[in-house]
Design an enzyme around this catalytic site. Structure first.
Site, PDB file in Angstrom:
ATOM      1  N   THR A  46      -1.999   5.521   1.839  1.00 11.78           N
ATOM      2  CA  THR A  46      -3.200   4.687   1.726  1.00 11.78           C
ATOM      3  C   THR A  46      -3.314   3.841   2.990  1.00 11.78           C
ATOM      4  OG1 THR A  46      -3.052   4.581  -0.687  1.00 11.78           O
ATOM      5  CG2 THR A  46      -4.362   2.884   0.395  1.00 11.78           C
ATOM      6  N   ARG A  99      -5.927   5.340  -8.384  1.00 13.77           N
ATOM      7  CA  ARG A  99      -5.641   6.767  -8.501  1.00 13.77           C
ATOM      8  C   ARG A  99      -5.596   7.195  -9.966  1.00 13.77           C
ATOM      9  NH1 ARG A  99      -0.365   7.357  -4.854  1.00 13.77           N
ATOM     10  NH2 ARG A  99      -0.724   9.600  -5.216  1.00 13.77           N
ATOM     11  N   LEU A 130       0.854  -1.182   0.000  1.00 14.03           N
ATOM     12  CA  LEU A 130       0.000   0.000   0.000  1.00 14.03           C
ATOM     13  C   LEU A 130       0.891   1.233   0.000  1.00 14.03           C
ATOM     14  CD1 LEU A 130      -2.715  -0.913   2.701  1.00 14.03           C
ATOM     15  CD2 LEU A 130      -2.927  -1.101   0.213  1.00 14.03           C
ATOM     16  N   ASP A 131       0.472   2.260  -0.740  1.00 11.81           N
ATOM     17  CA  ASP A 131       1.196   3.523  -0.710  1.00 11.81           C
ATOM     18  C   ASP A 131       1.256   4.044   0.724  1.00 11.81           C
ATOM     19  OD1 ASP A 131       1.426   3.460  -3.466  1.00 11.81           O
ATOM     20  OD2 ASP A 131      -0.363   4.683  -3.797  1.00 11.81           O
ATOM     21  N   MET A 132       2.225   4.889   1.000  1.00 13.76           N
ATOM     22  CA  MET A 132       2.407   5.423   2.348  1.00 13.76           C
ATOM     23  C   MET A 132       1.114   6.041   2.877  1.00 13.76           C
ATOM     24  SD  MET A 132       5.194   8.212   3.768  1.00 13.76           S
ATOM     25  CE  MET A 132       4.492   9.634   2.928  1.00 13.76           C
TER      26      MET A 132
END
Length: 310
Positions: free
Chosen positions: A150, A246, A146-148
């Protein structure tokens, strides 16, 4: 051990042992065929185990072409590598755990894996601390990322076999992944499937774009709530590309609120992209039953929702 049941155990944190009891429908098959069809071993992993001589039949080293009969035991040994991260006490909310898997509800603002810019205080360090407290030293293996910024469900495998099987499920798009997101503007369609290829323009580019040169990327969404100038969506990933949600939301003209890379560069309503990994369904690596895990919206997204309703 029940007939047909596999057993996976750690031995002094250096060895993983997988034992499978041959069933009636395996009769006459080779060891290799059973490992591939019943235990989901890939050709690559089988080659590695063959070179290391780590496969046994009834406690005797055996070659893959050996045929099996009902009641035989196939044993596979896998060397476990030591844990590679510094244990650090960081919030670590476990929402599901079994002998093979840990699933956590990740908070926003923390990276999963150490990088040059974030060498410590990551989920990997938190997971190391969590296991260390239990006297365990498993290597940390992420199944998804997961992105930082998210939040939501993040899967960690406890052993190389579980990581292999779950990664294969991910690559084959057999893991059901649903997210909750808040996007800019009122989305007209109640639900839609976006099938638009995603491309990375250059090797050092962080931002992805929709481009015919990219990989096929499929996202389904349905509207949960509509507000004055925003919408709350449930999004299901049918493929797993970097920044897929996104990119696709921006592509249809409804960038995610707070997404400063693909949407409003100022991010006025919230200080991160309003994206949360809310639901996962996967097959337990060893027992093959379905596992469903959910994570409620974090406080900042609940506050955003209340703001949008007002």
């Amino acid at each position: 051990m029940k007939e047909g049941e596999e057993m996976l155990v750690a031995d002094q944190q250096t060895e993983i042992k997988l034992v499978y009891q041959v069933e009636n429908d395996d009769e006459g098959k080779t060891v290799k065929q059973v490992l591939k069809t019943k235990l989901d071993f890939s050709s690559r992993l089988l080659t590695k185990l063959k070179h290391e001589k780590m496969v046994f039949l009834n406690n005797e080293y055996v070659k893959y072409h050996e045929e099996v009969k009902e009641g035989d035991y196939i044993k596979v040994l896998m060397k476990e590598e030591p844990n590679q991260f510094l244990p650090q006490e960081i919030p670590f909310e476990v929402v599901y755990e079994d002998v093979d898997v840990i699933v956590i509800n990740k908070r926003p603002g923390i990276v999963s894996h150490p990088t040059k810019s974030h060498p410590n205080y990551t989920i990997a360090n938190a997971a190391t601390y969590y296991l260390h407290k239990q006297g365990l030293e498993y290597r940390i293996r992420f199944v998804n990322r997961l992105d930082m910024d998210t939040s939501g469900l993040l899967v960690i495998a406890k052993n190389p076999y579980a990581h292999h099987v779950l990664s294969e499920q991910m690559q084959a798009d057999k893991v059901e992944k649903r997210y909750i997101t808040f996007v800019e503007g009122v989305v007209d369609k109640d639900e839609e499937t976006i099938d638009a290829p995603i491309y990375r323009p250059t090797e050092d580019s962080i931002k992805r774009v929709v481009d015919v040169r990219g990989q096929q990327s499929i996202t389904k969404y349905k509207v949960l709530e509509r507000y004055h100038n925003a919408s709350m969506l449930e999004v299901e990933l049918l493929t797993g590309r970097t920044h897929q949600i996104r990119v696709h939301m921006n592509h249809i003209g409804h960038p995610i609120i707070g997404d400063t890379l693909y949407g409003d560069p100022e991010g006025k309503l919230i200080d991160r992209q309003a994206l949360h990994a809310a639901f996962l369904k996967f097959y337990q690596p060893r027992y093959r039953h379905g596992v469903e895990v959910r994570a409620p919206l974090p406080e900042d997204l609940l506050q955003l929702q209340n703001t949008l309703k007002g």
